[in-house]
Design a protein around this motif. Structure first.
Motif, PDB file in Angstrom:
ATOM      1  N   HIS A 106       0.871  -1.179   0.000  1.00  0.00           N
ATOM      2  CA  HIS A 106       0.000   0.000   0.000  1.00  0.00           C
ATOM      3  C   HIS A 106       0.910   1.230   0.000  1.00  0.00           C
ATOM      4  O   HIS A 106       1.797   1.334   0.855  1.00  0.00           O
ATOM      5  CB  HIS A 106      -0.870   0.028   1.262  1.00  0.00           C
ATOM      6  CG  HIS A 106      -1.622  -1.241   1.502  1.00  0.00           C
ATOM      7  ND1 HIS A 106      -2.883  -1.446   1.025  1.00  0.00           N
ATOM      8  CD2 HIS A 106      -1.263  -2.365   2.176  1.00  0.00           C
ATOM      9  CE1 HIS A 106      -3.293  -2.648   1.399  1.00  0.00           C
ATOM     10  NE2 HIS A 106      -2.330  -3.227   2.092  1.00  0.00           N
ATOM     11  N   TRP A 107       0.677   2.143  -0.931  1.00  0.00           N
ATOM     12  CA  TRP A 107       1.526   3.323  -1.000  1.00  0.00           C
ATOM     13  C   TRP A 107       0.697   4.601  -1.038  1.00  0.00           C
ATOM     14  O   TRP A 107      -0.432   4.613  -1.516  1.00  0.00           O
ATOM     15  CB  TRP A 107       2.460   3.274  -2.214  1.00  0.00           C
ATOM     16  CG  TRP A 107       1.756   3.136  -3.529  1.00  0.00           C
ATOM     17  CD1 TRP A 107       1.437   1.971  -4.175  1.00  0.00           C
ATOM     18  CD2 TRP A 107       1.255   4.190  -4.356  1.00  0.00           C
ATOM     19  NE1 TRP A 107       0.785   2.241  -5.356  1.00  0.00           N
ATOM     20  CE2 TRP A 107       0.657   3.596  -5.490  1.00  0.00           C
ATOM     21  CE3 TRP A 107       1.253   5.568  -4.259  1.00  0.00           C
ATOM     22  CZ2 TRP A 107       0.067   4.338  -6.508  1.00  0.00           C
ATOM     23  CZ3 TRP A 107       0.669   6.312  -5.269  1.00  0.00           C
ATOM     24  CH2 TRP A 107       0.090   5.696  -6.376  1.00  0.00           C
ATOM     25  N   ALA A 108       1.273   5.631  -0.473  1.00  0.00           N
ATOM     26  CA  ALA A 108       0.724   6.988  -0.562  1.00  0.00           C
ATOM     27  C   ALA A 108       1.905   7.879  -0.919  1.00  0.00           C
ATOM     28  O   ALA A 108       2.935   7.859  -0.238  1.00  0.00           O
ATOM     29  CB  ALA A 108       0.100   7.429   0.753  1.00  0.00           C
ATOM     30  N   ALA A 109       1.770   8.604  -1.997  1.00  0.00           N
ATOM     31  CA  ALA A 109       2.865   9.442  -2.489  1.00  0.00           C
ATOM     32  C   ALA A 109       2.409  10.894  -2.540  1.00  0.00           C
ATOM     33  O   ALA A 109       1.363  11.202  -3.112  1.00  0.00           O
ATOM     34  CB  ALA A 109       3.296   8.988  -3.876  1.00  0.00           C
ATOM     35  N   VAL A 110       3.194  11.761  -1.943  1.00  0.00           N
ATOM     36  CA  VAL A 110       2.940  13.188  -2.008  1.00  0.00           C
ATOM     37  C   VAL A 110       4.074  13.806  -2.815  1.00  0.00           C
ATOM     38  O   VAL A 110       5.240  13.714  -2.427  1.00  0.00           O
ATOM     39  CB  VAL A 110       2.848  13.819  -0.605  1.00  0.00           C
ATOM     40  CG1 VAL A 110       2.633  15.324  -0.702  1.00  0.00           C
ATOM     41  CG2 VAL A 110       1.721  13.167   0.200  1.00  0.00           C
ATOM     42  N   ALA A 111       3.714  14.396  -3.944  1.00  0.00           N
ATOM     43  CA  ALA A 111       4.710  15.053  -4.794  1.00  0.00           C
ATOM     44  C   ALA A 111       5.194  16.327  -4.103  1.00  0.00           C
ATOM     45  O   ALA A 111       4.547  16.832  -3.176  1.00  0.00           O
ATOM     46  CB  ALA A 111       4.111  15.377  -6.158  1.00  0.00           C
ATOM     47  N   LEU A 112       6.315  16.847  -4.552  1.00  0.00           N
ATOM     48  CA  LEU A 112       6.877  18.055  -3.938  1.00  0.00           C
ATOM     49  C   LEU A 112       5.927  19.237  -4.011  1.00  0.00           C
ATOM     50  O   LEU A 112       5.990  20.141  -3.182  1.00  0.00           O
ATOM     51  CB  LEU A 112       8.216  18.402  -4.595  1.00  0.00           C
ATOM     52  CG  LEU A 112       9.339  17.397  -4.337  1.00  0.00           C
ATOM     53  CD1 LEU A 112      10.609  17.825  -5.063  1.00  0.00           C
ATOM     54  CD2 LEU A 112       9.602  17.240  -2.851  1.00  0.00           C
ATOM     55  N   ASP A 113       5.015  19.241  -4.998  1.00  0.00           N
ATOM     56  CA  ASP A 113       4.064  20.344  -5.101  1.00  0.00           C
ATOM     57  C   ASP A 113       2.820  20.124  -4.239  1.00  0.00           C
ATOM     58  O   ASP A 113       1.897  20.915  -4.249  1.00  0.00           O
ATOM     59  CB  ASP A 113       3.660  20.575  -6.560  1.00  0.00           C
ATOM     60  CG  ASP A 113       2.909  19.403  -7.158  1.00  0.00           C
ATOM     61  OD1 ASP A 113       2.675  18.408  -6.439  1.00  0.00           O
ATOM     62  OD2 ASP A 113       2.546  19.472  -8.338  1.00  0.00           O
ATOM     63  N   GLY A 114       2.784  19.009  -3.480  1.00  0.00           N
ATOM     64  CA  GLY A 114       1.688  18.769  -2.550  1.00  0.00           C
ATOM     65  C   GLY A 114       0.587  17.859  -3.055  1.00  0.00           C
ATOM     66  O   GLY A 114      -0.289  17.481  -2.285  1.00  0.00           O
ATOM     67  N   HIS A 115       0.592  17.478  -4.319  1.00  0.00           N
ATOM     68  CA  HIS A 115      -0.441  16.583  -4.824  1.00  0.00           C
ATOM     69  C   HIS A 115      -0.234  15.174  -4.264  1.00  0.00           C
ATOM     70  O   HIS A 115       0.868  14.655  -4.288  1.00  0.00           O
ATOM     71  CB  HIS A 115      -0.431  16.538  -6.357  1.00  0.00           C
ATOM     72  CG  HIS A 115      -0.999  17.758  -6.977  1.00  0.00           C
ATOM     73  ND1 HIS A 115      -0.224  18.734  -7.531  1.00  0.00           N
ATOM     74  CD2 HIS A 115      -2.286  18.169  -7.102  1.00  0.00           C
ATOM     75  CE1 HIS A 115      -0.994  19.699  -7.991  1.00  0.00           C
ATOM     76  NE2 HIS A 115      -2.251  19.378  -7.740  1.00  0.00           N
TER      77      HIS A 115
END
Length: 126
Positions: A106-115
């Motif tokens: 299970h993954w949750a990824a937050v990009a540097l721009d916050g998305h």
């Protein structure tokens, strides 16, 4: 509208439309999505020592996570996932010795721009 203002409008309107399109397109593609998962989805493998996912955009390490559950939905490790210091597109989770069976990453990824994006995939251990 006088003739001079109309000419400026005709020149600036396409430029404004182009800028809006570029701004919308770049924000639409700002979500970090997996490019490579190891072990790969739906594969059967010898017990891996870690799970890793490479994303298409750099991640915010403080808010991005990777966990692994067994077939009963129980978390199999207390370890926290790590985003590589030298490659912010790579997130890994060190694993204990895994018994044969089905596991889900299970993954949750937050990009540097916050998305934020999230997902999961499964693999089997022989």
């Amino acid at each position: 509208m006088n003739q001079l203002n109309y000419r400026w409008y005709r020149c600036l309107a396409p430029l404004a439309a182009f800028i809006a399109t570029v701004a919308f397109t770049s924000s639409a593609f700002a979500h970090a999505m997996p490019q490579k998962e190891v072990p790969a989805p739906t594969t059967t493998v010898a017990a891996p020592q870690q799970v890793s996912i490479t994303f298409d955009d750099p991640l915010e390490p403080a808010f991005s996570t990777l966990t692994l559950t067994n077939a009963k939905g129980q978390r199999v490790t207390k370890n926290k996932s790590q985003v590589a210091a030298d490659n912010h597109k790579l997130m890994t989770l060190v694993l204990p010795a895994l018994s044969p069976g089905r596991y889900t990453a299970h993954w949750a990824a937050v990009a540097l721009d916050g998305h934020r994006t999230h997902g999961e995939y499964s693999f089997r251990v022989k």
